[in-house]
Design a protein around this motif. Structure first.
Motif, PDB file in Angstrom:
ATOM      1  N   ASP A   1      -5.951  -1.795  -4.841  1.00 32.19           N
ATOM      2  CA  ASP A   1      -5.377  -2.461  -3.679  1.00 32.19           C
ATOM      3  C   ASP A   1      -6.281  -3.395  -3.185  1.00 32.19           C
ATOM      4  OD1 ASP A   1      -3.415  -2.837  -1.789  1.00 32.19           O
ATOM      5  OD2 ASP A   1      -3.626  -0.659  -0.769  1.00 32.19           O
ATOM      6  N   GLU A   2      -5.820  -4.542  -3.133  1.00 35.47           N
ATOM      7  CA  GLU A   2      -6.626  -5.641  -2.741  1.00 35.47           C
ATOM      8  C   GLU A   2      -8.126  -5.692  -3.183  1.00 35.47           C
ATOM      9  OE1 GLU A   2      -5.767  -7.023   1.046  1.00 35.47           O
ATOM     10  OE2 GLU A   2      -3.871  -6.267   1.159  1.00 35.47           O
TER      11      GLU A   2
ATOM     12  N   THR B   1       0.946  -1.076   0.008  1.00 36.93           N
ATOM     13  CA  THR B   1      -0.026  -0.072   0.069  1.00 36.93           C
ATOM     14  C   THR B   1       0.753   1.293   0.066  1.00 36.93           C
ATOM     15  OG1 THR B   1      -1.603  -1.273   1.157  1.00 36.93           O
ATOM     16  CG2 THR B   1      -1.892   1.278   1.310  1.00 36.93           C
TER      17      THR B   1
ATOM     18  N   GLU C   1      -7.874   0.051  -0.558  1.00 40.37           N
ATOM     19  CA  GLU C   1      -8.225  -0.874   0.157  1.00 40.37           C
ATOM     20  C   GLU C   1      -9.363  -0.843   1.025  1.00 40.37           C
ATOM     21  OE1 GLU C   1      -4.023  -1.047   2.716  1.00 40.37           O
ATOM     22  OE2 GLU C   1      -5.173  -2.694   2.601  1.00 40.37           O
TER      23      GLU C   1
HETATM   24 MG   LIG Z   1      -2.077  -2.763   2.191  1.00 45.45          MG
END
Ligand SMILES: [Mg+2]
Ligand SMILES: Nc1ncnc2c1ncn2[C@@H]1O[C@H](COP(=O)(O)OP(=O)(O)OP(=O)(O)O)[C@@H](O)[C@H]1O
Lengths: 253, 320
Positions: free
Chosen positions: A160-161, A44, A84
């Motif tokens: 992000d994810e 991140t 995320e």
């Molecule tokens: Mg992360």
């Protein structure tokens, strides 16, 4: 071809702790790049620096030749970012949420209306646009996030994810969506994930982060040969990843 | 610019459709109605049989009816309007995880703060202008006097000062929303500061003045001593914008006042007798008297902004 994402010796320190340690990496246009690593590896943080949302302690990055630290607004004009666990304005409808983002991107309302409808259809939310986001399920939110990221017609997206918390069917659809971004729109995708088999299915190349260091970059086949030795016909990302994980961050050249 | 206008539009829509706006509006409507009625009624009775004095219309805003005057009401509760509209400006975005994507849009970060502030200020203007118009309208009926241009001008200046005053509190609240991640913490912090400035600073000002220039309680005090005592008290109390505001508005709304010296409580009739020997200060002159107060008020707001910017630019936006 000039890389869309480029970074050299990118480093971020928080006090004594090095969150990202001299990462050097290039991603060519249209590629789907999988960014892997255990929790706290620095994924991140790297993405935040690439978007100009966090200032590197040292080293530099370029997005389509632009410096995110010096020209953050220009970089943000061409990059989409799905954080995320993205959030929305719960009391507003999905369409209103998207319209706000469209306005922030300087898209005229008349044009935005068409784009919003088109993006919602793309992520399979065409019929849910007038619902309050507060009433959305986890999977619907994640898809809405993708629609939002695509509003500005980005050249590169950072996810992000994006599959966190999705059921198998939702995950499958998310992966197909990411693939179509690259194939049909030529968008460069930089995404982080913990789900190795999924990353293996859609990404051309992967990078593995361990404790802030990028310990491996390349296609899964290349990495397999490097770490496990020549001989196997097909390597799974699982075994490659575990190999690097056991070697630890210091094994990086 | 486009970031600013987009944020402004959204925040304004949010304000006007929010429950807290409805709540504020109801509260203000109620208080204004009660006040307009009681002061208007009281004034009419007191003025019965007298010739209507000059600028009687302004008395609607300064004379304490049953409870307090409008000017006092705004001085006291105005801060709460600003605080309520701003205490969760930034930290709410953080809590609902919209901050990261908001700052990832192609806008400058300061336009987020500016847009939110301007939207809040617009809301404040609407609320305050609403009060003034409402009281004027009702007062017009009660008193049967049409305000002259001088009075309208003074009310307009009063409105501007009041908006700036509440604007300061709004700026302060937004600053708290940047500094404190928890919305409850932020609300408590600004409330504590408000209580400090509203109650403890006046107390402290008296204490400081008493210790620097003690005024003897027995016997006749030197007029000089009393004056010095008052001067020090006032200087210290200006730490609080509430004192700045109270003094500034009293000059604007009461043309008989030629300085911003502490309020001497006089009833309307005494005021009338005073007016025989004095001429009202022209509006321009009154404005000149309060200019320093206004500049200070605006400067304080800018300080809040400067700190907000500095803190917000550096802040990490990650949601986890
Ligand atoms: Mg992360
Ligand atoms: N604001 C901060 N202050 C201090 N340390 C931080 C800060 N933000 C992140 N870190 C540290 O930096 C390291 C990298 O964090 P980062 O969030 O980039 O990891 P990640 O790879 O995204 O992990 P995850 O898979 O859990 O999302 C972690 O050790 C974290 O504790």
């Amino acid at each position: 071809m000039e890389p869309v994402i480029e970074m050299r010796d990118l480093t971020k320190r928080y006090g004594d702790q090095v969150a990202v340690d001299r990462v050097t990496l290039h991603v060519p246009p249209g590629e789907i790049f999988g960014f892997l690593g255990p929790n706290g590896a620095g994924k991140t943080t790297t993405i935040l620096m690439l978007l100009g949302l966090s200032e590197p302690t040292s080293g530099w990055a370029r997005i389509c030749g632009l410096d995110p630290t010096r020209a953050p607004v220009k970089v943000k004009r061409i990059s989409g970012y799905l954080p995320e666990a993205v959030g929305f304005y719960e009391d507003m409808t999905a369409i209103d949420n998207l319209r706000y983002v469209a306005r922030l991107n300087g898209i005229q309302d008349s044009q935005a209306r068409m784009r919003i409808a088109e993006r919602l259809a793309l992520v399979g939310l065409a019929d849910e646009g007038k619902k309050r986001v507060g009433a959305y399920s986890r999977g619907m939110r994640q898809r809405l996030g993708i629609a939002e990221v695509l509003l500005k017609d980005p050249r590169v997206v950072f996810l992000d994810e994006p599959t966190v918390g999705l059921d198998p069917d939702g995950t499958q659809r998310m992966l197909e969506m990411i693939q179509s971004l690259s194939r049909e729109r030529g968008i460069t995708v930089f995404f982080s994930s913990h789900l190795l088999d999924q990353v293996q299915r859609i990404s051309a190349r992967v990078g593995i982060m361990l404790k802030g260091r990028l310990v491996a970059v390349g296609s899964i086949q290349e990495l397999g040969q490097q770490s496990l030795g020549v001989g196997q016909e097909r390597y799974t990302l699982e075994e490659v990843y575990m190999r690097y994980f056991r070697q630890g961050p210091m094994a990086a050249a | 610019m486009r970031g600013l206008s987009a944020v402004y539009r959204k925040e304004l829509e949010d304000h006007f459709s929010s429950a807290r706006f409805t709540l504020l509006l109801t509260l203000i409507l109620m208080v204004s109605l009660i006040m307009a009625y009681t002061t208007g009624n009281g004034l009419r009775k007191e003025l019965e049989g007298f010739a209507k004095p000059a600028l009687v219309f302004l008395l609607l805003f300064t004379s304490t009816g049953a409870l307090f005057s409008l000017a006092q009401f705004v001085a006291f509760f105005g801060p709460l309007i600003g605080l309520v509209l701003g205490f969760d400006a930034i930290n709410r975005e953080r809590a609902q995880r919209t901050l990261a994507k908001l700052v990832a849009q192609p806008i400058y970060r300061d336009s987020i703060i500016n847009g939110k502030f301007l939207a809040g200020l617009t809301t404040v203007t609407v609320l305050l202008a609403g009060i003034v118009l409402l009281i004027s309208g009702l007062g017009l009926r009660e008193l049967g006097v049409v305000p002259g241009w001088e009075e309208v001008g003074r009310l307009a200046v009063y409105l501007v000062i009041s908006v700036l005053y509440v604007g300061f509190w709004l700026g302060l609240a937004i600053l708290a929303s940047v500094l404190f991640r928890g919305m409850a913490t932020s609300a408590l912090a600004v409330l504590a500061l408000w209580i400090f400035l509203a109650f403890f600073v006046p107390l402290g000002a008296t204490l400081v003045a008493d210790s620097v220039v003690p005024v003897p309680t027995t016997g006749q005090a030197e007029i000089d001593t009393v004056l010095r005592h008052e001067t020090i008290k006032r200087a210290v109390s200006y730490v609080s914008p509430i004192a700045l505001y109270t003094d500034a508005t009293s000059v604007i709304l009461d043309p008989m006042r030629k300085t911003t010296r502490a309020l001497v409580l006089v009833g309307p009739l005494e005021r009338l007798s005073l007016s025989r020997f004095q001429n009202p200060l022209p509006l321009g002159q009154s404005a000149l008297v309060v200019a320093p107060h206004l500049i200070l008020l605006v400067a304080l707001t800018f300080v809040c902004f400067a700190i907000s910017y500095a803190a917000f630019m550096r802040q990490e936006v990650r949601t986890t």
